[in-house]
Design a protein around this motif. Sequence first.
Motif, short mmCIF file in Angstrom:
data_model
loop_
_atom_site.label_atom_id
_atom_site.label_comp_id
_atom_site.label_asym_id
_atom_site.label_seq_id
_atom_site.Cartn_x
_atom_site.Cartn_y
_atom_site.Cartn_z
N PHE A 290 -5.90 -1.33 -9.35
CA PHE A 290 -6.04 -2.41 -8.36
C PHE A 290 -6.02 -3.77 -9.07
CE2 PHE A 290 -8.77 1.14 -6.63
CZ PHE A 290 -7.75 1.68 -5.86
N PHE A 291 -4.87 -4.42 -9.04
CA PHE A 291 -4.70 -5.69 -9.75
C PHE A 291 -4.64 -6.86 -8.77
CE2 PHE A 291 -3.25 -2.53 -12.77
CZ PHE A 291 -3.83 -2.96 -13.95
N ARG A 292 -5.21 -7.97 -9.21
CA ARG A 292 -5.31 -9.16 -8.37
C ARG A 292 -3.94 -9.63 -7.87
NH1 ARG A 292 -6.03 -12.08 -5.04
NH2 ARG A 292 -7.27 -13.96 -4.84
N VAL A 293 -2.90 -9.52 -8.71
CA VAL A 293 -1.58 -10.03 -8.35
C VAL A 293 -0.95 -9.25 -7.20
CG1 VAL A 293 -1.11 -10.97 -10.64
CG2 VAL A 293 -0.43 -8.62 -10.11
N ASN A 294 -1.47 -8.06 -6.92
CA ASN A 294 -0.86 -7.23 -5.88
C ASN A 294 -1.45 -7.45 -4.50
OD1 ASN A 294 0.87 -5.99 -7.65
ND2 ASN A 294 -0.44 -4.24 -8.04
N SER A 295 -2.47 -8.29 -4.39
CA SER A 295 -3.19 -8.38 -3.12
C SER A 295 -3.66 -9.80 -2.84
CB SER A 295 -4.41 -7.44 -3.16
OG SER A 295 -5.27 -7.66 -2.08
N GLY A 296 -3.78 -10.12 -1.56
CA GLY A 296 -4.32 -11.41 -1.15
C GLY A 296 -5.81 -11.41 -0.95
N GLN A 297 -6.47 -10.29 -1.26
CA GLN A 297 -7.92 -10.24 -1.11
C GLN A 297 -8.58 -11.14 -2.15
OE1 GLN A 297 -9.09 -6.12 -1.18
NE2 GLN A 297 -8.08 -5.66 0.76
N SER A 298 -9.79 -11.55 -1.86
CA SER A 298 -10.45 -12.60 -2.64
C SER A 298 -10.84 -12.13 -4.03
CB SER A 298 -11.71 -13.07 -1.90
OG SER A 298 -12.70 -12.05 -1.94
N ASP A 299 -11.10 -13.11 -4.89
CA ASP A 299 -11.59 -12.81 -6.24
C ASP A 299 -12.95 -12.11 -6.17
OD1 ASP A 299 -9.37 -13.94 -7.44
OD2 ASP A 299 -10.30 -15.90 -7.67
N LEU A 300 -13.77 -12.51 -5.19
CA LEU A 300 -15.08 -11.88 -5.04
C LEU A 300 -14.94 -10.38 -4.74
CD1 LEU A 300 -17.06 -14.52 -2.94
CD2 LEU A 300 -17.38 -13.95 -5.36
N LYS A 301 -13.98 -10.05 -3.89
CA LYS A 301 -13.73 -8.64 -3.56
C LYS A 301 -13.38 -7.84 -4.81
CE LYS A 301 -12.95 -4.98 -1.04
NZ LYS A 301 -14.08 -4.22 -0.48
N HIS A 302 -12.48 -8.37 -5.61
CA HIS A 302 -12.08 -7.66 -6.83
C HIS A 302 -13.24 -7.59 -7.83
CE1 HIS A 302 -8.00 -8.27 -5.28
NE2 HIS A 302 -7.63 -7.34 -6.12
N LYS A 303 -14.06 -8.61 -7.86
CA LYS A 303 -15.15 -8.66 -8.84
C LYS A 303 -16.26 -7.68 -8.53
CE LYS A 303 -18.20 -12.01 -11.13
NZ LYS A 303 -18.59 -13.44 -11.19
N TYR A 304 -16.63 -7.55 -7.23
CA TYR A 304 -17.86 -6.84 -6.88
C TYR A 304 -17.65 -5.48 -6.20
CZ TYR A 304 -20.14 -11.28 -7.92
OH TYR A 304 -20.59 -12.42 -8.55
N ALA A 305 -16.42 -5.14 -5.87
CA ALA A 305 -16.17 -3.90 -5.12
C ALA A 305 -16.43 -2.65 -5.96
CB ALA A 305 -14.73 -3.89 -4.62
N THR A 306 -16.62 -1.55 -5.26
CA THR A 306 -16.63 -0.24 -5.91
C THR A 306 -15.96 0.76 -4.99
OG1 THR A 306 -17.98 1.35 -7.12
CG2 THR A 306 -18.84 0.61 -5.01
N THR A 307 -15.64 1.91 -5.53
CA THR A 307 -14.93 2.93 -4.76
C THR A 307 -15.40 4.31 -5.20
OG1 THR A 307 -12.76 3.88 -4.30
CG2 THR A 307 -13.01 2.78 -6.40
N LEU A 308 -15.43 5.24 -4.26
CA LEU A 308 -15.90 6.59 -4.56
C LEU A 308 -14.99 7.31 -5.54
CD1 LEU A 308 -17.96 8.82 -4.03
CD2 LEU A 308 -16.63 9.48 -2.01
N LYS A 309 -13.72 6.94 -5.58
CA LYS A 309 -12.79 7.66 -6.46
C LYS A 309 -13.23 7.60 -7.92
CE LYS A 309 -9.19 5.48 -5.02
NZ LYS A 309 -9.93 4.65 -4.05
N LEU A 310 -13.87 6.50 -8.32
CA LEU A 310 -14.37 6.42 -9.70
C LEU A 310 -15.29 7.60 -9.98
CD1 LEU A 310 -15.71 3.24 -11.48
CD2 LEU A 310 -17.01 5.36 -11.57
N PHE A 311 -16.20 7.88 -9.05
CA PHE A 311 -17.16 8.97 -9.25
C PHE A 311 -16.52 10.34 -9.04
CE2 PHE A 311 -19.50 5.12 -8.25
CZ PHE A 311 -20.40 5.08 -9.30
N ASN A 312 -15.49 10.40 -8.19
CA ASN A 312 -14.73 11.65 -8.04
C ASN A 312 -14.06 12.03 -9.37
OD1 ASN A 312 -13.60 10.71 -4.73
ND2 ASN A 312 -15.26 12.09 -5.25
N TYR A 313 -13.51 11.04 -10.05
CA TYR A 313 -12.87 11.32 -11.34
C TYR A 313 -13.91 11.79 -12.37
CZ TYR A 313 -8.91 8.54 -9.49
OH TYR A 313 -7.87 8.05 -8.72
N VAL A 314 -15.07 11.15 -12.36
CA VAL A 314 -16.13 11.55 -13.30
C VAL A 314 -16.59 12.98 -13.00
CG1 VAL A 314 -18.43 11.01 -14.17
CG2 VAL A 314 -16.84 9.15 -13.65
N GLU A 315 -16.77 13.31 -11.73
CA GLU A 315 -17.11 14.69 -11.34
C GLU A 315 -16.08 15.67 -11.89
OE1 GLU A 315 -19.05 13.42 -7.03
OE2 GLU A 315 -17.03 14.25 -7.14
#
Length: 394
Positions: A290-315
């Motif tokens: 998920f790269f900033r250049v690919n989306s119009g979502q805010s810098d705050l969104k990219h900075k603070y977001a999380t997603t379950l897939k990270l933990f799915n990969y760790v599992e």
Amino acid sequence: MLWFLSVPVNIDSNIGKGNSKIIMYVGEFLPPRIARMAKWCKKNDSFMTVLLCHKRGFVEKFSSSEIDHVMLFRNEWHLKRMIRSLPAPYILHGFAPKSKYPYIALETTKKYHSATPVITDYQDVFILYYGHDSKLRWLKDELPYEKLCFQLSDGIVAHSLEPREGMKLWGINDKKKRLFFPLYTDNDLFQNTPKTFSLDDIHLVYAGGVMGSHRDKVHYGAVQFHWLIDYLTKQKIHFHIYPSPSTLRVDYIEYEQIAKENQFFHFHTSVSQQDLPGELAKYHYGMMPFFRVNSGQSDLKHKYATTLKLFNYVESGIPILASADVIYQSWLVERYKLGIAVPKKEDFADIRKLIGKIPYEIQVKNLLESREKLSLKQHTPRLLKFYASLHQNQ
């Protein structure tokens, strides 16, 4: 419409029987985190779990047998009748991202079950997407409910850093009622599948939402992966996608067609949360591209977001390739040695350079040593302590 609220709803007579305390989950679109939390709450105490979900937002593959009772509502009046007719729960646990129905549940619970604490559970916070002045009509309609949930909930469960920043943007400074509770790994799903690794035969996987090229890039560019298919398959690296069960067919038809024509791209059918780690464990790395250049979502969104897939990969026991633009998530990856932070989008055009810097078996070893620290088994007692603290404040 007051007469309508007095019309009873058919309720399973087993709800509320015995000594089990009820955790009642309420929301419009069911995210997979809810069933995972419900399971570990029940492992720690004698809870009964009840899910009230809008019929259009219920996804069977995101639910599980750990939800004891599922009730699907049609509209806000149906939801209000359900809450009035059901026994008072120990906790009303509303879940976002959409906040309208959690707010309706909050308001109704305060009226009919005043001793029940109400929390709202956030992973994504909409005000961080585009600020107060979104041009999207549906988002404009949702924002007032988001503010009300933050203001009026007895507690907030924050699965990412977004709720903290969202509360700041809404001018809400009540810190004492927020629990930071990342999505965490499910210990029951841990995989440790030995596999051979060669830089000549690499298999990368992504699990989650995908969008078709017909969607507006400003809003959906982060999950349009045509550029990544191009980068990886030109290097003869295998790229696998497991779409989220909530992905619409109109968004993945074109990916299925690409997979028919490109021997290095593989588009799989979606699987349940229970089955996902076993599937992901077949591959070498999980991706969060998920790269900033690919989306119009805010810098705050990219900075603070999380997603379950990270933990799915760790599992699944596979290291992660995470964009450095998702700052909090890439910090987790580096802090706990879960994989590699990829500095920029173009690095995927020659990803072997990054992958080959640390022996693969060392990367896997580091991840396996960290995943217990990030587990629901270890952290669910904090959630239950938070629930209990809200009761003390009622």
